[in-house]
Design a protein around this motif. Structure first.
Motif, PDB file in Angstrom:
ATOM      1  N   GLY A  46      -1.402   2.608   2.995  1.00 50.37           N
ATOM      2  CA  GLY A  46      -0.463   1.660   2.401  1.00 50.37           C
ATOM      3  C   GLY A  46       0.813   2.302   1.922  1.00 50.37           C
ATOM      4  O   GLY A  46       1.430   1.842   0.955  1.00 50.37           O
ATOM      5  N   ARG A  88      -9.218  -0.674   2.520  1.00 47.81           N
ATOM      6  CA  ARG A  88      -9.573  -0.857   1.107  1.00 47.81           C
ATOM      7  C   ARG A  88      -8.562  -0.163   0.203  1.00 47.81           C
ATOM      8  O   ARG A  88      -8.121  -0.753  -0.805  1.00 47.81           O
ATOM      9  N   ALA A  89      -8.164   1.069   0.533  1.00 51.63           N
ATOM     10  CA  ALA A  89      -7.213   1.801  -0.303  1.00 51.63           C
ATOM     11  C   ALA A  89      -5.865   1.091  -0.381  1.00 51.63           C
ATOM     12  O   ALA A  89      -5.175   1.162  -1.405  1.00 51.63           O
ATOM     13  N   ALA A  90      -5.487   0.396   0.710  1.00 48.48           N
ATOM     14  CA  ALA A  90      -4.184  -0.270   0.758  1.00 48.48           C
ATOM     15  C   ALA A  90      -4.238  -1.703   0.255  1.00 48.48           C
ATOM     16  O   ALA A  90      -3.210  -2.386   0.224  1.00 48.48           O
ATOM     17  N   GLY A  91      -5.429  -2.184  -0.117  1.00 51.33           N
ATOM     18  CA  GLY A  91      -5.563  -3.562  -0.539  1.00 51.33           C
ATOM     19  C   GLY A  91      -5.400  -4.534   0.611  1.00 51.33           C
ATOM     20  O   GLY A  91      -4.944  -5.673   0.422  1.00 51.33           O
ATOM     21  N   GLY A  92      -5.791  -4.084   1.809  1.00 50.75           N
ATOM     22  CA  GLY A  92      -5.625  -4.908   2.994  1.00 50.75           C
ATOM     23  C   GLY A  92      -6.943  -5.372   3.576  1.00 50.75           C
ATOM     24  O   GLY A  92      -7.973  -5.404   2.884  1.00 50.75           O
ATOM     25  N   CYS A 137      -2.149   0.257   8.610  1.00 51.27           N
ATOM     26  CA  CYS A 137      -1.465   0.594   7.355  1.00 51.27           C
ATOM     27  C   CYS A 137      -1.816   1.960   6.791  1.00 51.27           C
ATOM     28  O   CYS A 137      -1.164   2.411   5.847  1.00 51.27           O
ATOM     29  N   ARG A 161      -1.548  -6.088   4.748  1.00 45.64           N
ATOM     30  CA  ARG A 161      -1.855  -4.822   5.412  1.00 45.64           C
ATOM     31  C   ARG A 161      -3.183  -4.936   6.152  1.00 45.64           C
ATOM     32  O   ARG A 161      -4.133  -5.549   5.662  1.00 45.64           O
TER      33      ARG A 161
END
Length: 277
Positions: free
Chosen positions: A59, A80-84, A56, A71
């Motif tokens: 994201g 972590r940045a994409a919330g996955g 991802c 993700r």
């Protein structure tokens, strides 16, 4: 017997974490991939409810309206940045039949087990689910390859990743069990004022050498490569580099899908048709 791995998984995670903070400044190849995926997705008249963004990055893939998206990325920083969640493409942490759309842009050319990753993508799809993917393919980075080859002519070293061509990509989709497989290619050309700018972009997009068997590039060889890269420049001093983007489309098998005609079921002779013309 397990096949030897050609990419260093641990190094790949570290390189992705290194690239994550400034990735937006170097994301033009993935942006082109996502544009192509969005264009293909826009032609499909159906709803998607559960989507997997496989690899991802930050994201930046926008799912269809109303869809839930999960993700996953090999790098902790991107995940972590994409919330996955963090995970490798050929070791997915999802149950079979979890999604009706899998999107993957810019990572499959760095996966140790590409057939396995595609097979897992098919398994996590529901019946008649869709895979849309994009990766850098054969014919990419021609100017860089040429410069490195000339710079290390006496003692050549593998510094760039092996590449998948469009025909092999289609074969991989079939091998993974996808129905109605399609692989096609689009070319992105970027002009650089010097080798350093190209290498900075490759570092920024987490696309530098991840081979298990790798060796440092001596400073003298780098200087020769920069000179060779410059010899390919046009009149305004810029060298054109090529990124070949292979797009993948495949469907998880379903009884409702169109099926190829049974061999020998034709009712008209091709020879007769040609004669009548």
């Amino acid at each position: 017997m397990t096949a030897p791995e050609i990419f260093d998984r641990s190094l790949r995670r570290r390189r992705r974490d290194r690239a994550a903070p400034d990735y937006a400044a170097h994301d033009f190849v993935r942006a082109a991939m996502l544009d192509g995926i969005a264009e293909r997705l826009s032609t499909i008249r159906r709803d998607f409810v559960d989507v997997l963004d496989l690899g991802c990055f930050g994201g930046d893939f926008v799912p269809p309206p109303g869809a839930r998206v999960a993700r996953v990325d090999a790098g902790f920083g991107f995940a972590r940045a994409a919330g996955g969640v963090q995970g490798d493409e050929d070791r997915l942490p999802f149950a079979d039949g979890s999604f009706d759309l899998v999107v993957s842009a810019g990572v499959l050319d760095q996966v140790n087990d590409v057939p396995g990753a595609l097979a897992l993508a098919r398994r996590v799809l529901r019946s008649d689910g869709l895979l849309l993917g994009a990766l850098l393919g054969a014919g990419s980075l021609v100017a860089l390859r040429g410069a490195l080859r000339e710079a290390e002519r006496e003692r050549p070293v593998a510094r760039l990743h092996p590449q998948i061509d469009v025909r092999s990509a289609g074969d991989l989709l079939m091998r993974a069990g996808f129905a109605l497989p399609v692989a096609d290619v689009e070319t992105l050309r970027v002009r650089y004022g010097g080798l350093g700018r190209l290498l900075a972009d490759l570092r920024g997009m987490a696309a530098t050498n991840l081979l298990v068997e790798r060796a440092p590039l001596p400073r003298e060889a780098l200087a020769r490569a920069a000179t060779e890269f410059g010899t390919a420049a046009d009149a305004d001093g810029r060298t054109t580099e090529r990124f070949e983007i292979i797009f993948l489309t495949g469907w998880a098998p379903s009884p409702d899908q169109p099926q190829p005609a049974r061999r020998g079921s034709a009712t008209a002779s091709l020879t007769a048709a040609l004669k009548s013309g």
